[in-house]
Motif scaffolding. Structure first.
Motif, short mmCIF file in Angstrom:
data_model
loop_
_atom_site.label_atom_id
_atom_site.label_comp_id
_atom_site.label_asym_id
_atom_site.label_seq_id
_atom_site.Cartn_x
_atom_site.Cartn_y
_atom_site.Cartn_z
N GLU A 53 -4.71 0.69 -7.41
CA GLU A 53 -5.35 0.23 -6.19
C GLU A 53 -4.39 0.39 -5.01
N ASN A 54 -4.96 0.49 -3.82
CA ASN A 54 -4.17 0.57 -2.60
C ASN A 54 -3.19 1.74 -2.61
N SER A 109 -7.71 1.15 4.73
CA SER A 109 -8.36 0.82 3.46
C SER A 109 -7.52 -0.13 2.60
N PHE A 110 -6.26 -0.37 2.97
CA PHE A 110 -5.37 -1.20 2.16
C PHE A 110 -5.67 -2.69 2.37
N ASP A 111 -5.47 -3.46 1.32
CA ASP A 111 -5.63 -4.90 1.42
C ASP A 111 -4.59 -5.52 2.34
N ASN A 112 -3.36 -5.00 2.27
CA ASN A 112 -2.26 -5.49 3.09
C ASN A 112 -1.71 -4.35 3.93
N GLN A 113 -2.02 -4.35 5.21
CA GLN A 113 -1.59 -3.27 6.09
C GLN A 113 -0.24 -3.54 6.74
N GLY A 118 0.83 -1.19 0.00
CA GLY A 118 0.00 0.00 0.00
C GLY A 118 0.86 1.25 0.00
#
Length: 325
Positions: free
Chosen positions: A28-29, A54-58, A3
């Protein structure tokens, strides 16, 4: 996927996000986070937290900021402390850096790997016409600046700036003021900050390149001022949160002649006669004591600003306080 946060003073981050999308396509991200004039550090930090959520991978987050030592950097750095094994922060955000970061995400899954990789593109993206203006050796300017510091020369501290700023070490200090007065050391003088290990650590990390930052309580600054021969030739920039700490320092023997007033945050019980300075009765009384002690006042946010009239500002603040009584 890593992200990416683009963070800046004002709308710059949103603009560079739009430019990156025009060149490389929608991403994205990726989130743009902006610090607007009406907002403070806590507002920006909340925005960053929302963006990360909001990120897929934090776990893998790359934060690109506009200025080293500015509020976006400082707030990103406070979040980074708990994720330093995986996250990364890069300052000096430009469009080549952003595009390279986008491209790298297709083959790299580590924020820190991308951060290291994009530095070359960011630097190579800086060009000049005509070409002969390009310095032959970029290292020479750094060496010249090091010579200006006079570090290690005989003598004691030279106080190049003493400033009241409730934000302490931030972008205006790390860039504008540091370039103007060329300190070799930035010293935050505050009992409260000296007791806060995290704040102290973040401040020392926000120092501009080539400058050492320290956090000391007022009593320690007084001791340093009385026995500063060990700092021979050092050019000191002192930062205070409030006028009360300045008065304690001056009364204790710190030899200040001028105090720059840059920012005093608004709080309950204070009036705000202009956009950046807020006072309660104790503040006004303290400035009167500082004036009686022989200090002059330099009211400027940055070096290029015209100087404000402190007597007039204090009169206006006193009138507003009187109305509240």
């Amino acid at each position: 996927m890593v992200g990416i946060i683009l963070a800046s003073h004002g709308e710059f981050a949103k603009g560079i996000l739009q430019s990156g999308s025009m060149i490389f396509g929608e991403q994205e991200n990726v989130q743009a986070v902006t610090l607007m004039p009406s907002e403070g550090p806590d507002d920006l930090k909340a925005k960053m937290k929302d963006a990360i959520a909001s990120f897929d991978n934090q776990d893998e987050v790359l934060i690109l900021v506009d200025l080293w030592g500015g509020t976006p950097f400082n707030q990103a750095n406070s979040l980074f402390e708990e994720h330093k094994d995986k996250w990364a922060i890069v300052a000096g955000m430009n469009l080549p850096m952003v595009i390279e970061a986008y491209s790298s995400r297709s083959s790299m899954e580590s924020a820190q790997e991308i951060a290291a990789f994009i530095l070359k593109s960011a630097k190579e993206g800086i060009k000049v016409k005509p070409e002969e203006l390009e310095p032959a050796d970029n290292g020479k300017s750094s060496q010249a600046n090091a010579g200006v510091s006079n570090a290690g020369a005989p003598g004691s501290f030279e106080y190049v700036l003493a400033r009241i700023d409730s934000r302490l070490l931030h972008g205006q200090i790390a860039t504008a003021w540091s370039k103007d007065v060329l300190p070799t050391r930035i010293i935050v003088v505050s009992d409260a900050v000296a007791k806060d290990e995290l704040r102290s650590k973040l401040i020392t990390q926000a120092a501009p390149p080539g400058v050492k930052a320290h956090v000391v309580p007022v009593s320690q600054m007084i001791k340093l001022a009385k026995n500063d021969k060990q700092f021979g030739g050092q050019r000191a920039l002192l930062l205070f949160e409030n006028p009360q700490d300045v008065l304690r320092a001056v009364e204790g023997g710190v030899p200040l002649k001028t105090i720059n007033i840059g920012s005093m945050a608004h709080a309950i019980g204070k009036v705000q006669p202009n956009k950046v300075l807020a006072f309660n009765q104790d503040d006004i009384d303290t400035f009167k004591k500082l004036k009686q002690a022989g200090l002059t006042f330099d009211v400027r946010k940055v070096p290029n600003d015209s100087k404000g009239n402190m007597d007039e500002i204090l009169r206006k603040a006193q009138a507003e306080l009187n109305k509240l009584k």
